[in-house]
Design an enzyme around this catalytic site. Structure first.
Site, mmCIF file in Angstrom:
data_model
loop_
_atom_site.group_PDB
_atom_site.id
_atom_site.type_symbol
_atom_site.label_atom_id
_atom_site.label_comp_id
_atom_site.label_asym_id
_atom_site.label_seq_id
_atom_site.Cartn_x
_atom_site.Cartn_y
_atom_site.Cartn_z
ATOM 1 N N HIS A 372 0.800 -1.232 0.000
ATOM 2 C CA HIS A 372 0.000 0.000 0.000
ATOM 3 C C HIS A 372 0.827 1.274 0.000
ATOM 4 O O HIS A 372 0.285 2.342 0.286
ATOM 5 C CB HIS A 372 -0.917 0.045 1.224
ATOM 6 C CG HIS A 372 -1.940 -1.045 1.270
ATOM 7 N ND1 HIS A 372 -3.222 -0.889 0.803
ATOM 8 C CD2 HIS A 372 -1.868 -2.314 1.728
ATOM 9 C CE1 HIS A 372 -3.893 -2.013 0.984
ATOM 10 N NE2 HIS A 372 -3.084 -2.900 1.547
ATOM 11 N N LYS A 565 -8.556 13.580 4.988
ATOM 12 C CA LYS A 565 -7.671 12.412 4.927
ATOM 13 C C LYS A 565 -6.635 12.602 6.022
ATOM 14 O O LYS A 565 -6.555 13.680 6.621
ATOM 15 C CB LYS A 565 -6.992 12.311 3.558
ATOM 16 C CG LYS A 565 -6.333 13.640 3.107
ATOM 17 C CD LYS A 565 -5.715 13.537 1.723
ATOM 18 C CE LYS A 565 -6.727 13.649 0.603
ATOM 19 N NZ LYS A 565 -6.650 12.544 -0.351
ATOM 20 N N ARG A 566 -5.822 11.560 6.314
ATOM 21 C CA ARG A 566 -4.751 11.750 7.266
ATOM 22 C C ARG A 566 -3.871 12.921 6.843
ATOM 23 O O ARG A 566 -3.699 13.183 5.646
ATOM 24 C CB ARG A 566 -3.922 10.465 7.384
ATOM 25 C CG ARG A 566 -4.640 9.361 8.128
ATOM 26 C CD ARG A 566 -4.969 9.764 9.550
ATOM 27 N NE ARG A 566 -3.768 9.829 10.348
ATOM 28 C CZ ARG A 566 -3.335 8.863 11.148
ATOM 29 N NH1 ARG A 566 -4.034 7.746 11.272
ATOM 30 N NH2 ARG A 566 -2.228 9.001 11.839
ATOM 31 N N LYS A 571 0.576 14.322 1.056
ATOM 32 C CA LYS A 571 -0.805 14.574 0.634
ATOM 33 C C LYS A 571 -1.057 16.064 0.371
ATOM 34 O O LYS A 571 -2.076 16.457 -0.163
ATOM 35 C CB LYS A 571 -1.780 14.054 1.688
ATOM 36 C CG LYS A 571 -1.752 12.520 1.848
ATOM 37 C CD LYS A 571 -2.690 12.066 2.956
ATOM 38 C CE LYS A 571 -2.575 10.577 3.285
ATOM 39 N NZ LYS A 571 -3.237 9.706 2.300
ATOM 40 N N THR A 673 -8.740 6.374 -1.608
ATOM 41 C CA THR A 673 -10.067 5.779 -1.720
ATOM 42 C C THR A 673 -11.141 6.821 -1.399
ATOM 43 O O THR A 673 -12.274 6.701 -1.862
ATOM 44 C CB THR A 673 -10.222 4.570 -0.768
ATOM 45 O OG1 THR A 673 -9.694 4.927 0.508
ATOM 46 C CG2 THR A 673 -9.485 3.368 -1.306
ATOM 47 N N LYS A 677 -15.101 7.790 -2.977
ATOM 48 C CA LYS A 677 -16.337 8.093 -2.241
ATOM 49 C C LYS A 677 -16.917 9.421 -2.716
ATOM 50 O O LYS A 677 -18.132 9.560 -2.919
ATOM 51 C CB LYS A 677 -16.061 8.149 -0.732
ATOM 52 C CG LYS A 677 -15.629 6.806 -0.156
ATOM 53 C CD LYS A 677 -14.964 6.939 1.216
ATOM 54 C CE LYS A 677 -14.166 5.669 1.526
ATOM 55 N NZ LYS A 677 -13.240 5.826 2.668
#
Ligand code: 26Q
Length: 827
Positions: A372, A565-566, A571, A673, A677
């Protein structure tokens, strides 16, 4: 209690299904509330939830039992999903949907003047995961149950899940999440299936009568693993799969020595030690290697689960393991449970007396590994000396696997000692460490990445040597999310519209959602109006959440621009904030002709030890504070940091989002992911060419996606000539943003607190190249804002995103795992 104490049930009649009409539900609920829980007058909301959960659970027992019986047939091939994380969230509403008993349950509660939605909100989230990887495991479980796939999830029953995040003065504060405090009505304890797990001690090599060498692992400190089963209901198919979570407890013998010596409290301390193994989830989403307790958790899960599978196997096959691999397959969720490779070898050889070659053949045809991450620093390694101390027999086995493996390498590439050092399971630079990803690859017949780009980059980069050796092992399985939770449950209004317009088949076959495209092709204005109404209602729900949690008022007419998100540098929440500051600057300059009002929402947890991530949270909060309190700004721009982002919050967030922020440095986000959504719920993505964004872009078409930024190969090419100062000098907008930050405008009474952030984005060594993408990000944002003002165009984009999200259902993902890796019969 023990499996051996088992008494065959030949007296009592078979379990029967229970009725679930309104009356029966009301009776069941009443009986649990009063006769079972003992509440007679006045209702404590939590007990309403508990009583209702038990009432629903009663209706799950029959299909659950039926499913177990089918899976326990000796000719049923099964898969086991081994994961340190299952981020389940709430179960009640999901079961009501799957069992199709929501309406009668709602009506049943009316007798008690209780609103179903209020009861549903009483359930604490099962937050047994950090983020993407844990939630993926939960979506996989949902799809397997709905597809009748015999897959059993194995995980840890953490007493404390993911920490709760509070925001104090703009800073993250962590609070323990004691989610089991009031019990868990869904779980069924199965102490009769306990397993004993060994730690420590030493090994003894000895020869049997035939002169064959064997090994005993002796003088161990043992811990008991007790399984707790959670039902995973399939969507209206009478199938209920099992998630089996292990809890650690002390053996009675654990502290006998202390006890006999009269040291009562020392004996109890030892018991606490054992139980600590399953006390708390490690809150890191990028590896923080080296914590002994974490290694214990990993081995505890792997050993207990393998032993459980073998216990079931021996019921029908006794000690004959010759065809074990024909009927069993383990899927390892990242390297976390990878010690399973060595544990299966150990049990097959030391306990079942198979030869090395026999055991290795079975192991390498039953183990499969999913990766991952592409961040090399996130690959797990364990110090050899720690493993030797904690798991001496397993370390021996790993050394031997490595010896045989390196021999094969030297035969294939004679004299290439560099390659041998590169591929060794043991890293020898500095402190010797076991490379868990390499152990996973060597021990598995399948290695997969989680999005097309990610899998390709694994083969070309991180695992290049292994790909060269075994190309046939490597494959891609693009992630997905379950449309049950993420559309049908989270977005009932959209579901009703879909059902009305295209029927309800999309729930169990999301490819059917493609037919929505015809409404765009036909330019169906009435439909667009309905779509818009649904979105506005969902935006209102989200705005209510935001005002409650942050005290910031979002106007539903503004564009809801969301990144949840984290928190991690790759990111690039920072890029988002830089754009927010740019918008603020424009407002201050009165550069607001053709302005689109924006409500920016950012949420996510930072690992408690991750300084930069925590500072990013503080920056978001400070920037939000300045902007929201500046009378020049008004509704043009609102900014909020949503505390304690979790599964339940996402159920409200994704339906109410217009613009989905997916802005990672290209080549760093394995898949993502959340992006899926949002897409399913009709948000349009602004994103980089990274992870599953690429596949989203391909599915929806580039005219329906705001793409920006460097591509993965450009990122790598840019690195060694990266000059952020030059970028700042050449961009007036960026210059203004950086100047505003450096002026201390967002930290007037907290001098210098953001220096590390400013330093990181201005550094030529910034690994995430944040400033390199600033211009193209701002241009894409301008495009999104302009498009949003063209209502019809935006609505069409929104519809087309939902219409083309069919590929991103985990039903598709699971069918691919099954076709290529598991090869189970849908039974
Ligand atoms: C490791 C060592 C010690 C403690 C914790 C950990 C640890 C825990 C969780 C390391 C990594 C994780 C989680 C990683 C994760 O969530 N990865 C994400 O997986 C998603 C599902 O495949 C992808 O969509 C995301 O791109 C990826 O970042």
């Amino acid at each position: 209690m023990n499996d051996k104490d088992w008494i065959e049930d030949n007296t009592i009649s078979e379990i029967e299904p229970l009725p679930a009409d309104t009356r029966s539900m009301a009776e069941g609920f009443n009986r649990y509330l009063r006769n079972h829980l003992g509440h007679f007058m006045g209702f404590v909301p939590y007990y309403l939830y508990e009583a209702l959960a038990l009432t629903v659970r009663d209706r799950i027992m029959y299909p659950w039992h039926q499913t177990w019986q089918r899976y326990n047939q000796p000719d049923t091939r099964k898969a086991y999903y081994l994961s340190l994380e299952f981020l389940i969230g709430r179960a009640l509403g999901n079961h009501l949907l799957n069992l199709n008993i929501k309406d009668q349950t709602h009506d049943a509660l009316l007798d008690f003047s209780v609103e179903l939605e209020d009861v549903i909100d009483e359930e604490p989230d099962a937050g047994l995961g950090n983020g993407g990887l844990g939630r993926l495991a939960a979506c996989f479980m949902d799809s397997c149950a709905s597809l009748d796939l015999p897959v059993i999830g194995y995980g840890i029953r953490y007493e404390y899940g993911m920490f709760r995040q509070l925001i104090e003065k703009g800073f993250q504060v962590e609070e323990p999440d004691h989610w089991l405090r009031d019990g868990n009505p869904w779980e069924v304890a199965r102490p009769e299936f306990e397993q004993t797990i060994h730690f420590g001690g030493r090994t003894e090599h000895f020869h049997d009568q035939e002169g064959v060498e064997h090994v005993r692992w002796v003088d161990t400190e043992d811990v008991i693993a007790i399984p707790y089963d959670m039902p995973i209901s399939g969507y209206r198919n009478q199938n209920v799969n099992t998630l089996r979570l292990w809890k650690a407890t002390a053996t009675e013998l654990f502290s006998l020595a202390d006890f006999n010596a009269g040291s009562y409290s020392e004996a109890v301390e030892a018991k606490n030690d054992a139980e600590h193994i399953t006390t708390v989830l490690y809150p890191n989403d990028a590896s923080e290697s080296g914590k002994e307790l974490r290694l214990k958790q990993q081995y505890f899960l792997a050993s207990a689960s393998i032993k459980d599978v073998m216990r079931l196997w021996e019921r029908t096959h006794a000690d004959d393991y010759s065809c074990f691999a024909e009927f069993n397959v383990f899927q390892m969720n990242d390297t976390h449970p990878t010690i399973a490779v060595a544990e299966l070898m150990r049990i097959l050889m030391d306990d079942k007396r198979l030869t090395w070659d026999e055991a290795w053949k079975i192991t390498t045809s039953t183990m499969a590994y999913t990766n991952h991450t592409l961040l090399p620093e996130a690959l797990e390694t364990w110090p050899v000396d720690m493993m030797q101390r904690l798991l001496p027999r397993l370390m021996e086995i790993i050394f031997h696997i490595n010896e045989l493996f390196l021999h094969d390498i030297s035969m294939k590439w004679p004299g290439d000692s560099e390659r041998q050092a590169r591929m060794s399971l043991i890293a020898e630079d500095g402190q010797k460490r076991v490379r868990m990803a390499y152990l996973a690859i060597v021990g598995s017949f399948s290695v997969n990445g989680v999005a097309a780009l990610h899998s390709k980059l694994l083969c070309e980069g991180l695992f290049r040597d292994f790909y060269e050796l075994w190309p046939e092992k490597f494959n891609n399985k693009t992630n997905g999310v379950t449309p049950r939770r993420w559309i049908a449950y989270a977005n009932p209004e959209l579901s009703a519209l879909l059902n009305d317009k295209i029927g309800d088949e999309w729930v169990s076959d999301l490819s059917k959602i493609k037919s929505l495209e015809s409404f765009v092709a036909n330019n169906d204005q009435a439909f667009f109006k309905q779509w818009d109404d649904v979105k506005r209602a969902n935006k209102q729900r989200l705005a209510d959440l935001v005002v409650d949690a942050c005290g910031v008022v979002f106007d539903v007419n503004s564009m809801f621009d969301v990144q949840v998100k984290r928190i991690h540098e790759y990111k690039r929440q920072l890029l988002n904030i830089l754009h927010v500051i740019h918008c603020y600057w424009r407002i201050k300059q009165d550069d607001v002709d053709e302005w689109t009002n924006r409500a920016v929402l950012i949420g996510g947890k930072a690992a408690p030890g991750y300084h930069m991530a925590k500072l990013i949270i503080k920056l978001v909060n400070n920037v939000a504070d300045v902007i929201n309190n500046d009378p020049d700004v008004g509704d043009r721009l609102k900014v909020a940091f949503l505390p304690d982002y979790n599964v339940s919050k996402m159920e409200i967030i994704c339906p109410g989002t217009d613009l989905s922020e997916q802005v990672s440095t290209a080549g760093k986000e394995a898949s993502g992911t959340g992006n899926m959504k949002f897409m399913m719920n009709g948000a349009v993505t602004i994103g980089t060419y990274d992870g599953a964004n690429i596949e989203i872009l391909e599915a929806v078409g580039e005219e329906n996606f705001f793409l920006f930024g460097l591509k993965a190969d450009e990122v790598e090419a840019t690195r060694h000539q990266y000059d952020p100062q030059a970028i700042i000098d050449n961009d007036e907008d960026l210059k203004a943003v950086i100047q505003l930050l450096e002026s201390g405008h967002f930290n007037l009474f907290e001098p210098h607190i953001f220096d590390d952030i400013i330093g990181s984005v201005k550094s030529p060594h910034d690994p995430w190249l944040t400033l390199a993408d600033f211009r193209s990000y701002v241009d894409a944002q301008d495009m999104a804002a302009a498009t949003y003002r063209d209502r019809e165009k935006w609505l069409k984009m929104s519809v087309l995103n939902t219409a083309n999200s069919g590929f991103f259902s985990t039903d598709r993902t699971m069918q691919e795992y099954n076709r290529d890796i598991w090869k189970l019969k849908q039974s």
